[in-house]
Write a protein that holds these residues in place. Structure first.
Motif, PDB file in Angstrom:
ATOM      1  N   GLU A 219      89.648  11.207  17.726  1.00 44.00           N
ATOM      2  CA  GLU A 219      90.731  12.164  17.576  1.00 44.00           C
ATOM      3  C   GLU A 219      91.832  11.868  18.594  1.00 44.00           C
ATOM      4  O   GLU A 219      91.543  11.469  19.726  1.00 44.00           O
ATOM      5  CB  GLU A 219      90.208  13.595  17.804  1.00 44.00           C
ATOM      6  CG  GLU A 219      89.152  14.025  16.794  1.00 44.00           C
ATOM      7  CD  GLU A 219      89.723  14.175  15.400  1.00 44.00           C
ATOM      8  OE1 GLU A 219      90.948  14.393  15.291  1.00 44.00           O
ATOM      9  OE2 GLU A 219      88.952  14.079  14.433  1.00 44.00           O
ATOM     10  N   ALA A 220      93.083  12.057  18.205  1.00 40.75           N
ATOM     11  CA  ALA A 220      94.220  11.797  19.089  1.00 40.75           C
ATOM     12  C   ALA A 220      94.446  13.000  20.001  1.00 40.75           C
ATOM     13  O   ALA A 220      95.448  13.698  19.922  1.00 40.75           O
ATOM     14  CB  ALA A 220      95.472  11.490  18.274  1.00 40.75           C
ATOM     15  N   THR A 221      93.474  13.286  20.864  1.00 39.47           N
ATOM     16  CA  THR A 221      93.571  14.384  21.809  1.00 39.47           C
ATOM     17  C   THR A 221      93.473  13.844  23.230  1.00 39.47           C
ATOM     18  O   THR A 221      92.887  12.795  23.476  1.00 39.47           O
ATOM     19  CB  THR A 221      92.449  15.408  21.571  1.00 39.47           C
ATOM     20  OG1 THR A 221      91.190  14.731  21.659  1.00 39.47           O
ATOM     21  CG2 THR A 221      92.576  16.036  20.191  1.00 39.47           C
ATOM     22  N   ARG A 222      94.047  14.596  24.165  1.00 43.35           N
ATOM     23  CA  ARG A 222      94.031  14.169  25.564  1.00 43.35           C
ATOM     24  C   ARG A 222      92.602  14.194  26.102  1.00 43.35           C
ATOM     25  O   ARG A 222      91.898  15.204  25.978  1.00 43.35           O
ATOM     26  CB  ARG A 222      94.916  15.085  26.394  1.00 43.35           C
ATOM     27  CG  ARG A 222      95.044  14.645  27.851  1.00 43.35           C
ATOM     28  CD  ARG A 222      95.793  15.677  28.670  1.00 43.35           C
ATOM     29  NE  ARG A 222      97.165  15.828  28.195  1.00 43.35           N
ATOM     30  CZ  ARG A 222      98.176  15.079  28.601  1.00 43.35           C
ATOM     31  NH1 ARG A 222      97.956  14.110  29.478  1.00 43.35           N
ATOM     32  NH2 ARG A 222      99.384  15.284  28.124  1.00 43.35           N
ATOM     33  N   PRO A 223      92.138  13.101  26.720  1.00 40.09           N
ATOM     34  CA  PRO A 223      90.776  13.064  27.260  1.00 40.09           C
ATOM     35  C   PRO A 223      90.627  14.046  28.423  1.00 40.09           C
ATOM     36  O   PRO A 223      91.589  14.330  29.143  1.00 40.09           O
ATOM     37  CB  PRO A 223      90.614  11.620  27.745  1.00 40.09           C
ATOM     38  CG  PRO A 223      91.705  10.856  27.071  1.00 40.09           C
ATOM     39  CD  PRO A 223      92.825  11.824  26.869  1.00 40.09           C
ATOM     40  N   PRO A 224      89.425  14.580  28.649  1.00 35.75           N
ATOM     41  CA  PRO A 224      89.200  15.484  29.792  1.00 35.75           C
ATOM     42  C   PRO A 224      89.450  14.768  31.115  1.00 35.75           C
ATOM     43  O   PRO A 224      89.093  13.601  31.285  1.00 35.75           O
ATOM     44  CB  PRO A 224      87.727  15.879  29.645  1.00 35.75           C
ATOM     45  CG  PRO A 224      87.378  15.581  28.229  1.00 35.75           C
ATOM     46  CD  PRO A 224      88.230  14.425  27.817  1.00 35.75           C
ATOM     47  N   ILE A 225      90.040  15.468  32.063  1.00 32.51           N
ATOM     48  CA  ILE A 225      90.340  14.886  33.368  1.00 32.51           C
ATOM     49  C   ILE A 225      89.063  14.443  34.071  1.00 32.51           C
ATOM     50  O   ILE A 225      89.015  13.374  34.701  1.00 32.51           O
ATOM     51  CB  ILE A 225      91.109  15.886  34.247  1.00 32.51           C
ATOM     52  CG1 ILE A 225      92.471  16.192  33.618  1.00 32.51           C
ATOM     53  CG2 ILE A 225      91.293  15.321  35.653  1.00 32.51           C
ATOM     54  CD1 ILE A 225      93.384  14.993  33.508  1.00 32.51           C
ATOM     55  N   THR A 228      87.943  11.103  32.868  1.00 34.33           N
ATOM     56  CA  THR A 228      88.821  10.040  33.352  1.00 34.33           C
ATOM     57  C   THR A 228      88.499   9.678  34.796  1.00 34.33           C
ATOM     58  O   THR A 228      88.400   8.493  35.147  1.00 34.33           O
ATOM     59  CB  THR A 228      90.284  10.485  33.237  1.00 34.33           C
ATOM     60  OG1 THR A 228      90.586  10.772  31.865  1.00 34.33           O
ATOM     61  CG2 THR A 228      91.228   9.401  33.739  1.00 34.33           C
ATOM     62  N   VAL A 229      88.333  10.696  35.641  1.00 34.13           N
ATOM     63  CA  VAL A 229      88.027  10.446  37.056  1.00 34.13           C
ATOM     64  C   VAL A 229      86.674   9.755  37.196  1.00 34.13           C
ATOM     65  O   VAL A 229      86.521   8.808  37.989  1.00 34.13           O
ATOM     66  CB  VAL A 229      88.043  11.772  37.837  1.00 34.13           C
ATOM     67  CG1 VAL A 229      87.539  11.560  39.264  1.00 34.13           C
ATOM     68  CG2 VAL A 229      89.443  12.375  37.850  1.00 34.13           C
ATOM     69  N   ARG A 230      85.689  10.191  36.433  1.00 26.61           N
ATOM     70  CA  ARG A 230      84.354   9.585  36.516  1.00 26.61           C
ATOM     71  C   ARG A 230      84.390   8.124  36.068  1.00 26.61           C
ATOM     72  O   ARG A 230      83.812   7.255  36.732  1.00 26.61           O
ATOM     73  CB  ARG A 230      83.384  10.384  35.639  1.00 26.61           C
ATOM     74  CG  ARG A 230      81.944   9.884  35.718  1.00 26.61           C
ATOM     75  CD  ARG A 230      80.984  10.844  35.039  1.00 26.61           C
ATOM     76  NE  ARG A 230      81.293  11.046  33.637  1.00 26.61           N
ATOM     77  CZ  ARG A 230      81.801  12.156  33.140  1.00 26.61           C
ATOM     78  NH1 ARG A 230      82.073  13.188  33.951  1.00 26.61           N
ATOM     79  NH2 ARG A 230      82.054  12.283  31.842  1.00 26.61           N
ATOM     80  N   THR A 231      85.078   7.844  34.986  1.00 26.81           N
ATOM     81  CA  THR A 231      85.177   6.472  34.492  1.00 26.81           C
ATOM     82  C   THR A 231      85.890   5.579  35.503  1.00 26.81           C
ATOM     83  O   THR A 231      85.455   4.453  35.779  1.00 26.81           O
ATOM     84  CB  THR A 231      85.931   6.446  33.147  1.00 26.81           C
ATOM     85  OG1 THR A 231      85.230   7.243  32.195  1.00 26.81           O
ATOM     86  CG2 THR A 231      86.047   5.023  32.622  1.00 26.81           C
ATOM     87  N   TYR A 361      93.280   7.341  26.026  1.00 26.25           N
ATOM     88  CA  TYR A 361      94.711   7.619  26.134  1.00 26.25           C
ATOM     89  C   TYR A 361      95.522   6.755  25.182  1.00 26.25           C
ATOM     90  O   TYR A 361      96.592   7.165  24.706  1.00 26.25           O
ATOM     91  CB  TYR A 361      95.179   7.393  27.584  1.00 26.25           C
ATOM     92  CG  TYR A 361      94.684   8.452  28.529  1.00 26.25           C
ATOM     93  CD1 TYR A 361      95.374   9.649  28.672  1.00 26.25           C
ATOM     94  CD2 TYR A 361      93.520   8.266  29.261  1.00 26.25           C
ATOM     95  CE1 TYR A 361      94.927  10.630  29.535  1.00 26.25           C
ATOM     96  CE2 TYR A 361      93.054   9.240  30.131  1.00 26.25           C
ATOM     97  CZ  TYR A 361      93.766  10.432  30.255  1.00 26.25           C
ATOM     98  OH  TYR A 361      93.303  11.405  31.100  1.00 26.25           O
ATOM     99  N   ILE A 362      95.038   5.524  24.926  1.00 27.97           N
ATOM    100  CA  ILE A 362      95.703   4.667  23.940  1.00 27.97           C
ATOM    101  C   ILE A 362      95.746   5.370  22.594  1.00 27.97           C
ATOM    102  O   ILE A 362      96.762   5.352  21.890  1.00 27.97           O
ATOM    103  CB  ILE A 362      94.986   3.304  23.836  1.00 27.97           C
ATOM    104  CG1 ILE A 362      95.199   2.489  25.107  1.00 27.97           C
ATOM    105  CG2 ILE A 362      95.475   2.511  22.616  1.00 27.97           C
ATOM    106  CD1 ILE A 362      94.353   1.235  25.197  1.00 27.97           C
TER     107      ILE A 362
END
Length: 462
Positions: A219-225, A228-231, A361-362
């Motif tokens: 889905e084209a939704t913003r990933p959870p912050i 992102t920080v964990r990755t 994010y892409i």
């Protein structure tokens, strides 16, 4: 939708029905067929994933390809990682990206050992005598190929010319050129989008969206912050922790640490593919660190061109030779192998970071024109940088002596015309004719040139 393979365990299947084991077998095929540079590698993936398996639709494949080109690093390897992530998330990305690297790593490691041990023998000298001029023709062909795609108007031509002047005559660092071009494209699109938005993906065929396995999965939704920080934390640790340990134990002056630091920096600025950064790496490896002699970068490039895997794998050869020459008490071959591993690790670990961190994010940023305009400008500048690479390689391939002169801040390379090598000129011209006029494949051209070099070298020079 793709039908499930009978007998496949349910826990091996993702929601799209593609068994992980079957995907692994396809990624092995991609890795083994990954000759011919990024264009050939992307074509192989397109044929297998889009046309044959119908796992990924045309529009999603092109979307992934376009945005992988925005990232630093080898776009074909990152595209494989991206699609692997799309199919089976992290484990899929690791397998697809890792297998893409493995055949080239093994091949270049073997060739590097042979090169370091036997480069003074007649056979190895004769082999690379013919390869170097042919590789020069391949680089020129890359300038033309990318130029046709990127230089659509006068603004793009001007950016390419400015980039060439900046790096060839003024010795402006490559990262500065990339960042400057990206900023020009980003800002320029706000005023004249028609001049800067020149790279566009093809439209998907109508009706295709219902016939591919992966459509609708992301889905084209913003990933959870938090995700992102964990990755970012995990992959920064994977990338930099081994380097930090080596620096603490061996000191920053150790060749392994120097290679790790240098190629970590190179991994961050390798926008536009391997050709774009090779001039930067070659000049630093020769002039600053002394890891290579001028002509040896072409030897390594010849290895990378004739083995599977991304072309940027040539950095492994640089890492091997640098550690081999500065072994610091170790057996030179053992040091070279360690240098190969360190260089490969810091070159490709960031690629997994960019994809696993950026892929969500892409998807979210799909269709943002400002980013695509920045890519257009960077690609135009890359043409000028690759032209610099072609001229630099030509000077060191066709002439035995090249003097460097600095006049009022302008750097000039002055070939000694008496040192011109007529046979190398002939092989380079014939290779270019084969590539441009008769459309002979790159592998065949390099093979024929190597054979011609062996015959000539043994007949007249040995």
């Amino acid at each position: 939708m793709i039908q499930e393979t009978p007998g496949t365990p349910k826990d091996e299947r993702a929601s799209h029905g593609i068994p992980f084991g079957e995907a692994v077998r396809v990624w092995v095929r991609v890795a083994l067929y990954s000759f011919g540079g990024p264009a050939g590698q992307i074509a192989v993936m397109h044929r297998l994933l889009v046309e044959e398996k119908r796992w990924v639709s045309e529009d999603r494949f092109l979307h992934a390809m376009n945005y992988c080109m925005l990232l630093p690093g080898p776009e074909a390897q990152q595209l494989a990682t991206y699609v692997g992530w799309l199919l089976h998330r992290t484990k899929g990305g690791l397998v697809a990206g890792g297998l893409f690297i493995l055949p080239g790593f093994v091949s270049i490691l073997v060739l590097s050992v042979l090169y370091a041990a036997f480069q003074e023998t007649t056979l190895v000298q004769a082999l690379f005598y013919g390869l170097k001029p042919a590789v020069l023709a391949v680089v020129v062909e890359a300038v033309v190929r990318i130029g046709r795609r990127a230089l659509k108007n006068g603004v793009m031509v001007g950016l390419a010319a400015l980039a060439f002047v900046a790096i060839f005559f003024l010795d402006v660092p490559f990262p500065v050129i990339v960042l400057g071009a990206g900023l020009v494209g980003f800002l320029g699109s706000r005023f004249r989008e028609d001049l800067f938005l020149v790279i566009r993906g093809a439209e998907a065929k109508e009706g295709d969206s219902d016939s591919f396995a992966t459509d609708g999965l992301v889905e084209a939704t913003r990933p959870p912050i938090a995700q992102t920080v964990r990755t970012a934390g995990v992959w920064l640790f994977v990338w930099l922790a081994p380097l930090a340990v080596m620096a603490a134990v061996l000191g920053t002056s150790n060749v392994f640490v120097q290679e790790g630091l240098f190629f970590s920096k190179a991994a961050v600025v390798t926008f536009g593919g391997a050709y774009a950064v090779l001039a930067y790496i070659a000049q630093q490896a020769v002039d600053t660190y002394g890891w290579l002699r001028p002509g040896e970068m072409l030897d390594g490039l010849g290895m990378a061109e004739t083995t599977p895997g991304p072309l940027v794998q040539v950095v492994q050869f640089v890492g091997f030779m640098g550690a081999y020459r500065f072994a610091s008490g170790l057996d030179p071959v053992v040091a070279g192998v360690i240098g190969s591993v360190v260089t490969t690790w810091v070159t490709f670990a960031p690629c997994f970071l960019w994809i696993f961190l950026g892929a969500p994010y892409i998807e979210y940023l799909r269709g943002r024109k400002a980013l695509t305009s920045a890519l257009s400008a960077i690609t135009a500048a890359v043409v000028g940088v690759i032209l610099n690479l072609a001229v630099w390689f030509a000077l060191h391939t066709l002439f035995g002596e090249v003097d460097e002169v600095v006049w009022n801040g302008v750097r000039l390379f002055r070939p000694v015309w008496a040192s011109v090598d007529p046979a190398a000129v002939v092989i380079a011209v014939l290779s270019a004719v084969a590539l441009f006029r008769f459309k002979v494949g790159m592998i065949q051209t390099l093979g024929l040139s190597a054979a011609a070099g062996i015959v000539y070298y043994w007949t007249f020079l040995a």
